[in-house]
Design an enzyme around this catalytic site. Sequence first.
Site, PDB file in Angstrom:
ATOM      1  N   SER A  15      -7.773 -56.030  23.156  1.00 43.26           N
ATOM      2  CA  SER A  15      -7.782 -55.862  24.609  1.00 43.26           C
ATOM      3  C   SER A  15      -6.633 -56.652  25.249  1.00 43.26           C
ATOM      4  CB  SER A  15      -9.110 -56.346  25.196  1.00 43.26           C
ATOM      5  OG  SER A  15      -9.026 -56.264  26.602  1.00 43.26           O
ATOM      6  N   THR A  62     -16.440 -52.318  29.890  1.00 43.24           N
ATOM      7  CA  THR A  62     -15.679 -51.242  29.266  1.00 43.24           C
ATOM      8  C   THR A  62     -16.560 -50.474  28.284  1.00 43.24           C
ATOM      9  OG1 THR A  62     -13.576 -50.724  28.192  1.00 43.24           O
ATOM     10  CG2 THR A  62     -14.661 -52.746  27.468  1.00 43.24           C
ATOM     11  N   LYS A  66     -20.083 -48.587  30.724  1.00 41.40           N
ATOM     12  CA  LYS A  66     -19.766 -48.407  32.149  1.00 41.40           C
ATOM     13  C   LYS A  66     -20.898 -47.743  32.923  1.00 41.40           C
ATOM     14  CE  LYS A  66     -14.745 -48.468  31.708  1.00 41.40           C
ATOM     15  NZ  LYS A  66     -13.464 -47.775  31.878  1.00 41.40           N
ATOM     16  N   ASN A  87     -16.824 -50.449  36.399  1.00 42.51           N
ATOM     17  CA  ASN A  87     -16.001 -51.204  35.447  1.00 42.51           C
ATOM     18  C   ASN A  87     -15.786 -52.638  35.928  1.00 42.51           C
ATOM     19  OD1 ASN A  87     -14.175 -50.538  37.525  1.00 42.51           O
ATOM     20  ND2 ASN A  87     -12.452 -50.850  36.138  1.00 42.51           N
ATOM     21  N   ASP A 102     -11.340 -48.231  38.287  1.00 41.66           N
ATOM     22  CA  ASP A 102     -10.548 -47.278  37.482  1.00 41.66           C
ATOM     23  C   ASP A 102     -10.029 -46.145  38.359  1.00 41.66           C
ATOM     24  OD1 ASP A 102     -10.767 -48.453  34.964  1.00 41.66           O
ATOM     25  OD2 ASP A 102     -12.591 -47.359  34.436  1.00 41.66           O
ATOM     26  N   ALA A 128     -14.498 -36.030  29.093  1.00 43.25           N
ATOM     27  CA  ALA A 128     -15.570 -35.967  30.089  1.00 43.25           C
ATOM     28  C   ALA A 128     -16.377 -37.260  30.101  1.00 43.25           C
ATOM     29  CB  ALA A 128     -16.474 -34.771  29.773  1.00 43.25           C
ATOM     30  N   GLY A 129     -15.738 -38.365  29.651  1.00 45.39           N
ATOM     31  CA  GLY A 129     -16.425 -39.657  29.613  1.00 45.39           C
ATOM     32  C   GLY A 129     -16.216 -40.438  30.907  1.00 45.39           C
ATOM     33  N   ALA A 131     -13.875 -42.601  31.928  1.00 41.13           N
ATOM     34  CA  ALA A 131     -12.544 -42.575  32.553  1.00 41.13           C
ATOM     35  C   ALA A 131     -12.292 -41.206  33.184  1.00 41.13           C
ATOM     36  CB  ALA A 131     -11.475 -42.899  31.513  1.00 41.13           C
ATOM     37  N   ARG A 152     -15.115 -31.379  24.216  1.00 36.26           N
ATOM     38  CA  ARG A 152     -15.574 -30.654  23.021  1.00 36.26           C
ATOM     39  C   ARG A 152     -17.026 -30.211  23.184  1.00 36.26           C
ATOM     40  NH1 ARG A 152     -14.958 -35.774  18.845  1.00 36.26           N
ATOM     41  NH2 ARG A 152     -16.185 -37.253  20.053  1.00 36.26           N
ATOM     42  N   GLY A 241      -0.635 -45.267  30.411  1.00 42.29           N
ATOM     43  CA  GLY A 241      -1.780 -45.902  31.071  1.00 42.29           C
ATOM     44  C   GLY A 241      -1.563 -47.338  31.534  1.00 42.29           C
TER      45      GLY A 241
HETATM   46  P1  NAP Z   1     -15.633 -42.524  26.804  1.00 44.08           P
HETATM   47  O1  NAP Z   1     -16.548 -42.724  27.957  1.00 44.08           O
HETATM   48  O2  NAP Z   1     -16.093 -42.885  25.422  1.00 44.08           O
HETATM   49  O3  NAP Z   1     -15.180 -40.968  26.840  1.00 44.08           O
HETATM   50  C1  NAP Z   1     -14.291 -40.451  25.884  1.00 44.08           C
HETATM   51  C2  NAP Z   1     -14.177 -38.938  26.063  1.00 44.08           C
HETATM   52  O4  NAP Z   1     -13.259 -38.466  25.066  1.00 44.08           O
HETATM   53  C3  NAP Z   1     -15.475 -38.168  25.841  1.00 44.08           C
HETATM   54  O5  NAP Z   1     -15.456 -36.998  26.619  1.00 44.08           O
HETATM   55  C4  NAP Z   1     -15.376 -37.810  24.356  1.00 44.08           C
HETATM   56  O6  NAP Z   1     -16.122 -36.675  23.986  1.00 44.08           O
HETATM   57  C5  NAP Z   1     -13.901 -37.498  24.257  1.00 44.08           C
HETATM   58  N1  NAP Z   1     -13.451 -37.582  22.876  1.00 44.08           N
HETATM   59  C6  NAP Z   1     -13.579 -38.651  22.051  1.00 44.08           C
HETATM   60  N2  NAP Z   1     -13.032 -38.333  20.839  1.00 44.08           N
HETATM   61  C7  NAP Z   1     -12.607 -37.046  20.932  1.00 44.08           C
HETATM   62  C8  NAP Z   1     -11.975 -36.151  20.016  1.00 44.08           C
HETATM   63  N3  NAP Z   1     -11.684 -36.538  18.765  1.00 44.08           N
HETATM   64  N4  NAP Z   1     -11.657 -34.902  20.466  1.00 44.08           N
HETATM   65  C9  NAP Z   1     -11.948 -34.533  21.727  1.00 44.08           C
HETATM   66  N5  NAP Z   1     -12.546 -35.331  22.632  1.00 44.08           N
HETATM   67  C10 NAP Z   1     -12.865 -36.578  22.237  1.00 44.08           C
HETATM   68  O7  NAP Z   1     -14.281 -43.345  27.002  1.00 44.08           O
HETATM   69  P2  NAP Z   1     -13.534 -43.630  28.398  1.00 44.08           P
HETATM   70  O8  NAP Z   1     -13.999 -44.921  28.983  1.00 44.08           O
HETATM   71  O9  NAP Z   1     -13.661 -42.416  29.222  1.00 44.08           O
HETATM   72  O10 NAP Z   1     -12.025 -43.872  27.900  1.00 44.08           O
HETATM   73  C11 NAP Z   1     -11.224 -42.787  27.493  1.00 44.08           C
HETATM   74  C12 NAP Z   1      -9.789 -43.280  27.232  1.00 44.08           C
HETATM   75  O11 NAP Z   1      -9.208 -43.734  28.458  1.00 44.08           O
HETATM   76  C13 NAP Z   1      -9.701 -44.455  26.251  1.00 44.08           C
HETATM   77  O12 NAP Z   1      -8.575 -44.272  25.422  1.00 44.08           O
HETATM   78  C14 NAP Z   1      -9.488 -45.652  27.160  1.00 44.08           C
HETATM   79  O13 NAP Z   1      -8.765 -46.694  26.513  1.00 44.08           O
HETATM   80  C15 NAP Z   1      -8.663 -45.024  28.274  1.00 44.08           C
HETATM   81  N6  NAP Z   1      -8.784 -45.787  29.545  1.00 44.08           N
HETATM   82  C16 NAP Z   1      -7.653 -46.346  30.043  1.00 44.08           C
HETATM   83  C17 NAP Z   1      -7.720 -47.059  31.224  1.00 44.08           C
HETATM   84  C18 NAP Z   1      -6.470 -47.679  31.792  1.00 44.08           C
HETATM   85  O14 NAP Z   1      -6.590 -48.538  32.677  1.00 44.08           O
HETATM   86  N7  NAP Z   1      -5.287 -47.279  31.373  1.00 44.08           N
HETATM   87  C19 NAP Z   1      -8.946 -47.213  31.904  1.00 44.08           C
HETATM   88  C20 NAP Z   1     -10.081 -46.610  31.355  1.00 44.08           C
HETATM   89  C21 NAP Z   1      -9.988 -45.901  30.157  1.00 44.08           C
HETATM   90  P3  NAP Z   1     -17.661 -36.798  23.486  1.00 44.08           P
HETATM   91  O15 NAP Z   1     -18.438 -37.176  24.712  1.00 44.08           O
HETATM   92  O16 NAP Z   1     -17.946 -35.469  22.953  1.00 44.08           O
HETATM   93  O17 NAP Z   1     -17.659 -37.901  22.463  1.00 44.08           O
END
Ligand code: NAP
Length: 278
Positions: A15, A62, A66, A87, A102, A128-129, A131, A152, A241
Amino acid sequence: MKRFATLIGLPLSHSVSPSMQQAAFDYYGIDAEYQLWEVREEGLEASLQRLRMPECMGANITIPYKSAAIPFLDEISDDSAKIGAVNTIVNRGGKLAGFNTDSPGFLRALEEDGDFDVRGKRVVVLGAGGAARAVIFAIAGRKPESITVAARNIDKARNACLVASNRGFRCDPIRCDCLRDSGVLDRCDLIVNATPVGLKAGESPLAAEYIRRPALVYDLIYRPTALLEYAAAAGARTLGGLPMLVYQGALSFSLWTGKPAPEHQMFAAARKALEQGA
Ligand code: NAP
């Protein structure tokens, strides 16, 4: 009394937030430490209770907590409630208040660093998570022409689309494997990757052939990614990002301290941590 703020999630290795937030505390000479609490699901409630102690300013939350943290808070902002994720937590005299930074962090980076005006544009969000939900909420508030949410699991995509409904905007869910040949990618102006696909070198949520010159490709991952390489090769502009990371962190810092965040120092600390392999 030495104060602290903390990051709660699992896993927390690599992190950048500790370096970035510590730089902000140090800039003001605030006697506080930014800690990392790697917490298993069964320990989440107890960890959140510890945030009520007087020396705690608050926390960042995180993956994967969240949404799971919300029931344990005393209040959350309207936007967090509509997004369904927090967050940032602020300890207000023993009461815990939740926020989502975020969403404004994403939008500021898009507009300032990406120089992109969403109004009237066709947007594709991958994921669809948590973020993705913050991204959809931000975009829906800027009157785009369309938002397509690709995941997916179609039920998760549909569910994430409800976040736009909360802003009076209808968006379209689609399964990832259907997106590729749907024609949506040929017409879109902005692609946002809100999946973790790309954290591993060489992986990409879209193969190079599907990036057919949108105006901007924005990857929320804050390291170089294959997706952004493909986008640049296709002639698109790209945005990573890192600015979002700093802007969301800057808003958290201001919520905890009431002070303007020293963004220059936070950017420098984040870049240095990345260079050192965070
Ligand atoms: P999350 O809640 O775990 O959601 C991840 C999403 O990606 C879900 O829709 C998941 O689908 C999908 N996914 C995971 N693996 C996949 C694959 N192999 N193929 C297709 N879809 C896939 O995570 P999050 O908090 O939203 O974070 C997502 C990304 O954004 C991370 O890389 C995080 O580091 C980044 N982020 C960056 C910032 C920044 O400040 N730059 C802030 C927040 C997040 P399923 O639900 O089907 O598993």
